[in-house]
Design a protein around this motif. Structure first.
Motif, PDB file in Angstrom:
ATOM      1  N   GLN A 487      20.687  47.050  -3.577  1.00 18.75           N
ATOM      2  CA  GLN A 487      21.609  46.442  -2.608  1.00 18.75           C
ATOM      3  C   GLN A 487      23.005  47.053  -2.692  1.00 18.75           C
ATOM      4  OE1 GLN A 487      20.927  42.389  -3.884  1.00 18.75           O
ATOM      5  NE2 GLN A 487      19.725  41.901  -2.061  1.00 18.75           N
ATOM      6  N   ALA A 488      23.493  47.280  -3.914  1.00 23.42           N
ATOM      7  CA  ALA A 488      24.843  47.852  -4.061  1.00 23.42           C
ATOM      8  C   ALA A 488      24.894  49.258  -3.476  1.00 23.42           C
ATOM      9  CB  ALA A 488      25.244  47.860  -5.535  1.00 23.42           C
ATOM     10  N   ASP A 489      23.854  50.064  -3.740  1.00 24.28           N
ATOM     11  CA  ASP A 489      23.817  51.420  -3.185  1.00 24.28           C
ATOM     12  C   ASP A 489      23.764  51.383  -1.658  1.00 24.28           C
ATOM     13  OD1 ASP A 489      23.833  52.390  -5.746  1.00 24.28           O
ATOM     14  OD2 ASP A 489      21.655  52.665  -5.854  1.00 24.28           O
ATOM     15  N   PHE A 490      23.020  50.418  -1.115  1.00 22.14           N
ATOM     16  CA  PHE A 490      22.923  50.289   0.340  1.00 22.14           C
ATOM     17  C   PHE A 490      24.290  49.964   0.938  1.00 22.14           C
ATOM     18  CE2 PHE A 490      22.486  47.485   4.037  1.00 22.14           C
ATOM     19  CZ  PHE A 490      21.739  48.278   4.885  1.00 22.14           C
ATOM     20  N   THR A 491      25.005  49.045   0.314  1.00 19.19           N
ATOM     21  CA  THR A 491      26.331  48.672   0.816  1.00 19.19           C
ATOM     22  C   THR A 491      27.276  49.869   0.789  1.00 19.19           C
ATOM     23  OG1 THR A 491      26.046  46.384   0.101  1.00 19.19           O
ATOM     24  CG2 THR A 491      28.297  47.127   0.451  1.00 19.19           C
ATOM     25  N   ALA A 492      27.211  50.651  -0.299  1.00 16.54           N
ATOM     26  CA  ALA A 492      28.080  51.827  -0.405  1.00 16.54           C
ATOM     27  C   ALA A 492      27.720  52.877   0.639  1.00 16.54           C
ATOM     28  CB  ALA A 492      27.976  52.416  -1.807  1.00 16.54           C
ATOM     29  N   ALA A 493      26.414  53.067   0.889  1.00 14.72           N
ATOM     30  CA  ALA A 493      25.969  54.107   1.816  1.00 14.72           C
ATOM     31  C   ALA A 493      26.267  53.758   3.266  1.00 14.72           C
ATOM     32  CB  ALA A 493      24.476  54.356   1.638  1.00 14.72           C
ATOM     33  N   THR A 494      26.356  52.450   3.570  1.00 18.12           N
ATOM     34  CA  THR A 494      26.557  52.032   4.957  1.00 18.12           C
ATOM     35  C   THR A 494      27.995  51.603   5.242  1.00 18.12           C
ATOM     36  OG1 THR A 494      25.847  49.786   4.351  1.00 18.12           O
ATOM     37  CG2 THR A 494      24.174  51.280   5.254  1.00 18.12           C
ATOM     38  N   GLY A 495      28.858  51.733   4.282  1.00 18.18           N
ATOM     39  CA  GLY A 495      30.256  51.392   4.500  1.00 18.18           C
ATOM     40  C   GLY A 495      30.531  49.907   4.598  1.00 18.18           C
ATOM     41  N   GLY A 496      29.724  49.087   3.894  1.00 22.76           N
ATOM     42  CA  GLY A 496      30.016  47.655   3.840  1.00 22.76           C
ATOM     43  C   GLY A 496      28.929  46.744   4.335  1.00 22.76           C
ATOM     44  N   ALA A 497      27.848  47.256   4.870  1.00 23.71           N
ATOM     45  CA  ALA A 497      26.743  46.395   5.301  1.00 23.71           C
ATOM     46  C   ALA A 497      26.050  45.797   4.084  1.00 23.71           C
ATOM     47  CB  ALA A 497      25.746  47.201   6.137  1.00 23.71           C
ATOM     48  N   THR A 498      25.466  44.624   4.275  1.00 23.22           N
ATOM     49  CA  THR A 498      24.757  43.970   3.167  1.00 23.22           C
ATOM     50  C   THR A 498      23.276  43.862   3.486  1.00 23.22           C
ATOM     51  OG1 THR A 498      25.138  41.751   4.075  1.00 23.22           O
ATOM     52  CG2 THR A 498      26.799  42.632   2.543  1.00 23.22           C
ATOM     53  N   LEU A 499      22.482  43.820   2.432  1.00 20.04           N
ATOM     54  CA  LEU A 499      21.029  43.738   2.562  1.00 20.04           C
ATOM     55  C   LEU A 499      20.529  42.585   1.693  1.00 20.04           C
ATOM     56  CD1 LEU A 499      18.298  45.041   3.504  1.00 20.04           C
ATOM     57  CD2 LEU A 499      18.354  46.343   1.365  1.00 20.04           C
ATOM     58  N   ALA A 500      19.723  41.693   2.255  1.00 16.83           N
ATOM     59  CA  ALA A 500      19.129  40.579   1.506  1.00 16.83           C
ATOM     60  C   ALA A 500      17.626  40.576   1.717  1.00 16.83           C
ATOM     61  CB  ALA A 500      19.730  39.250   1.952  1.00 16.83           C
ATOM     62  N   VAL A 501      16.885  40.153   0.687  1.00 13.89           N
ATOM     63  CA  VAL A 501      15.426  40.084   0.745  1.00 13.89           C
ATOM     64  C   VAL A 501      15.022  38.625   0.877  1.00 13.89           C
ATOM     65  CG1 VAL A 501      13.262  40.722  -0.366  1.00 13.89           C
ATOM     66  CG2 VAL A 501      15.325  42.092  -0.757  1.00 13.89           C
ATOM     67  N   SER A 502      14.226  38.326   1.895  1.00 11.07           N
ATOM     68  CA  SER A 502      13.849  36.942   2.143  1.00 11.07           C
ATOM     69  C   SER A 502      12.402  36.884   2.624  1.00 11.07           C
ATOM     70  CB  SER A 502      14.809  36.308   3.156  1.00 11.07           C
ATOM     71  OG  SER A 502      14.571  34.932   3.281  1.00 11.07           O
ATOM     72  N   GLY A 503      12.071  35.814   3.334  1.00 13.02           N
ATOM     73  CA  GLY A 503      10.692  35.580   3.741  1.00 13.02           C
ATOM     74  C   GLY A 503      10.019  34.610   2.787  1.00 13.02           C
ATOM     75  N   ARG A 504       8.903  34.036   3.229  1.00 13.62           N
ATOM     76  CA  ARG A 504       8.207  33.026   2.433  1.00 13.62           C
ATOM     77  C   ARG A 504       7.832  33.549   1.054  1.00 13.62           C
ATOM     78  NH1 ARG A 504       8.658  28.073   2.141  1.00 13.62           N
ATOM     79  NH2 ARG A 504       8.779  28.537  -0.057  1.00 13.62           N
ATOM     80  N   THR A 505       7.378  34.797   0.986  1.00 12.13           N
ATOM     81  CA  THR A 505       6.974  35.364  -0.302  1.00 12.13           C
ATOM     82  C   THR A 505       8.159  35.485  -1.242  1.00 12.13           C
ATOM     83  OG1 THR A 505       5.145  36.569   0.710  1.00 12.13           O
ATOM     84  CG2 THR A 505       5.928  37.365  -1.421  1.00 12.13           C
ATOM     85  N   ALA A 506       9.295  35.954  -0.740  1.00 14.85           N
ATOM     86  CA  ALA A 506      10.489  36.080  -1.578  1.00 14.85           C
ATOM     87  C   ALA A 506      10.995  34.717  -2.019  1.00 14.85           C
ATOM     88  CB  ALA A 506      11.586  36.831  -0.826  1.00 14.85           C
TER      89      ALA A 506
END
Length: 721
Positions: A487-506
């Motif tokens: 998630q931290a690498d994703f935020t750095a690569a996209t200039g501030g976007a965040t990524l979260a993992v969800s869904g019933r399984t998560a």
């Protein structure tokens, strides 16, 4: 406390008609309340504050769907050489889709041909049905319409199965508890030799469970309770209700045989055995209520409901049971004693014979017992936890059939897709979504990642990730952690976007890990509580250490047997376990809480008499023998009753109740018949006088609760003279 309970027992006996009327009114009021106020139960097992739930809240807010609404899958299959893409099956499937779209509360139904949800071999496909309400709001008419929509397709030769919470209904009562009650009644009849005496504990336990279940029904109108809550309360309420009545009734019969009239006998039984019942009940109540402090709401609700059932059982046995004893009179005694014949001369009680045999061979008995428990506990080292899904349903259920068909056609991961939620500044969400897709596609264990779907505002997007493993597999759990680790690498690569993992399984993975993290702290609280309570009761340090160590042995053995059968699949067919896999996440924590209370019951009823005899001057070994002489028969009967009630629930299909019933029955057998009857006397004999020592300063600091009613007995003896 003993004096108060003595007076309460006499009052209930003397005012037995009034007591009976009061309890009948309680039962009636609770019945009316349940009929008017009850609400639906929910199997939504969530923990507020987890990443997966926070992401679902974002989706509900940004996509405007109003919240987590219910969905169901309708799975179509063909047999032989046909394929769902053939003209005739395709027309049949689309006719079913059209019927589903007109069903009550349905907002949308996906067409498997347009959505691409036809398996590569063409033999399996599925449609997703979305509802306007959550799973608890789907009414019976909507559920019936869903299930009826596939009838025409079945008549045309297609296979149609369903999965999802919408398809789940409260199972019919299969009478499994009735079998446990029947076995308990037989044990009571053999123990007491009187049909009336055998029936009273069953009657009071059934009344207590009825009030407890009606109370749970009322509570569902105000709080979200899981569908397993009532089963847990029934299981525990029956077991402790019968056991506590057994202890008090045994003492009442003893007092009658000693020449006291019925009212005095009831008072003495309530003051002595009743005090022990209050203490025993409090240990179970505190252990279950302590679930409220670990931060998992659904566990807290289940724990408090079960604790309330135990509290009702305690109060009933202190009030209603003495009243019923007033109606029964001397019929609670065997016929020979009622007729004044006294029966055959009693030989040496088996408890005394057993105790002397254990003390005579104390070292081998101790070593062999500990080794046996250790061997049984070994499989517990492989314990894996997960929440139940459709793969744990009965093979005959439509949910399990749908799960298996989807896994065969699309791979196991289709039953547990992950939801990626991307948040980004307006205008950049498309690029951030594509970055998230590339990130997820490059990880091991990923079968498919759908393109990002943005919301209207252009600041949030969702992607579906289909893992290779099933919802409860270790591979899927690791995939969730791998995604979050980036998630931290994703935020750095996209200039501030965040990524979260969800869904019933998560969500299920997060809940399971939260429970797993709480297991050791909760065990520490329970063990610490056990040590303090037993130190107060036995005025000793070594006896509580020995008692809590014995409790840990019982828990370890229960975990081992649970994993051996329900996770590893050994002997699964013998118990009717249709599917094996990870243990349901909250089973171990409930097992710890309930076994703790029951283990303290047996410790108390066996060893309190030993302490009393030692204080009066008996040698350490003779004190232990005396404790088993007076308590072994009752504790053995109590353990057999507990085991039979718990084992009755092994017959149900619900994997949660089946596994918990087995683990409790096995744990009680180990704790009562091996730990308390063998290991405890052997250890006490080895410790000798040091077992009962307590520093004077600590003795003065600790309250004297007089659980055995010694001071009451002394006062009554003085009054008699």
């Amino acid at each position: 406390m003993a004096t108060i309970l003595y007076r309460l027992g006499r009052l209930s006996f003397r005012r037995r008609r009034l007591t009976l009327v009061v309890w009948a009114l309680f039962l009636g009021l609770f019945g009316v309340g349940a009929a008017q106020l009850s609400g639906p139960t929910s199997d939504e097992l969530t923990v507020p504050g987890t990443e997966s739930l926070q992401a679902l809240d974002v989706v509900a807010d940004r996509f405007g769907d109003g919240g987590d609404t219910a969905t169901a899958k309708v799975v179509f299959t063909v047999s032989g050489d046909a394929a769902l893409t053939d003209r005739e099956p395709q027309d049949t499937v689309r006719a079913t889709i059209a019927a589903l779209r007109t069903a009550p509360q349905v907002t949308a139904v996906t067409d498997p041909y347009r959505a691409g949800t036809i398996a590569p071999d063409g033999r399996t496909g599925y449609a997703t049905v979305a509802y306007a309400v959550d799973a608890t709001g789907v009414d019976a008419a909507s559920r019936a319409a869903l299930l009826a929509a596939g009838d025409a397709a079945r008549h045309a030769g297609l296979g149609v199965e369903y999965s999802g919470e919408v398809t789940e209904q409260a199972g019919a009562d299969d009478g499994s508890e009735a079998l446990g009650i029947l076995v308990a009644a037989v044990v009571l009849l053999v123990t007491f030799g009187s049909l009336v005496a055998a029936g009273l504990p069953v009657l009071t336990a059934v009344v207590g469970v009825a009030i407890g279940l009606l109370g749970i029904e009322i509570t569902t109108g105000f709080l979200d309770l899981t569908s397993n809550t009532a089963d847990l309360a029934t299981m525990l309420g029956l077991a402790v209700g019968i056991d506590y009545a057994l202890f008090i009734l045994s003492r009442h019969r003893h007092e009658l045989a000693a020449g006291h009239d019925g009212e005095e006998a009831a008072g003495r039984a309530a003051g002595s055995a009743g005090s022990a019942v209050v203490f025993a009940g409090l240990t179970v109540i505190i252990a279950l209520a302590a679930l409220a402090v670990i931060g998992i709401p659904f566990l807290a609700a289940m724990g408090v409901a079960a604790a309330a059932a135990v509290a009702v059982a305690v109060v009933i046995n202190l009030t209603l049971l003495p009243a019923l004893l007033g109606f029964a009179g001397r019929r609670v005694l065997p016929r020979a004693q009622r007729d004044g014949r006294g029966g055959r001369p009693a030989g040496t009680p088996y408890g005394e014979r057993w105790a002397r045999a254990v003390l005579r061979h104390r070292v081998p008995a101790l070593v062999l017992s500990v080794v046996a428990v250790g061997v049984v506990a070994v499989p517990g080292l492989d314990l894996r936890l997960a929440l139940p899904d459709d793969s744990s349903s009965s093979p005959a259920s439509t949910q399990r059939k749908a799960y298996d068909q989807l896994a065969e056609g699309f791979g196991a991961g289709v039953n547990g897709p992950l939801l990626l939620v991307v948040e980004a500044p307006a205008g950049t969400v498309a690029a951030a979504g594509e970055q998230a897709r590339r990130l997820a596609s490059g990880l091991d264990g990923v079968v498919l990642v759908t393109p990002a779907t943005p919301n209207r505002a252009g600041d949030t997007a969702t992607l579906t990730v289909v893992p290779r493993g099933g919802p409860t597999s270790e591979e899927t759990r690791q995939l969730v952690h791998d995604l979050r680790a980036r998630q931290a690498d994703f935020t750095a690569a996209t200039g501030g976007a965040t990524l979260a993992v969800s869904g019933r399984t998560a969500v299920d993975i997060d809940v399971s890990e939260k429970i797993n993290d709480a297991l050791l702290p909760y065990l520490s609280v329970v063990v610490g509580l056990a040590f303090i309570l037993l130190m107060v009761v036995f005025r000793s340090i070594l006896v509580p250490i020995k008692a809590t160590a014995g409790f840990l042995l019982s828990v370890a053995a229960s975990f081992g047997a649970l994993v051996f059968i329900f996770q590893q699949g050994n002997l699964a067919g013998v118990l009717g376990v249709a599917s094996t896999g990870p243990i349901v996440s909250f089973i171990p924590i409930f097992l710890i809480g309930i076994l703790f209370g029951l283990a303290m019951d047996y410790e108390l009823f066996l060893i309190i008499r030993a302490r009393e005899e030692f204080v009066r001057g008996a040698a350490p070994d003779e004190a232990v023998v005396s404790g088993l002489r007076h308590g072994a028969r009752v504790v053995t009967a109590a353990a057999l009753i507990m085991m039979s009630v718990f084992a009755g629930f092994v017959l149900v299909d619900d994997i949660v109740i089946k596994s918990l019933g087995f683990a409790l029955a096995f744990g009680v057998a180990v704790d009562a018949l091996l730990v308390r009857m063998t290991i405890v006397p052997a250890v006490l004999s080895l410790l000798g006088r040091s077992a009962w020592s307590l520093p004077r300063w600590l003795d003065r600091a600790l309250p004297n609760v007089d659980v055995e009613g010694g001071r009451l007995a002394e006062r009554l003896a003085r009054n008699e003279h």
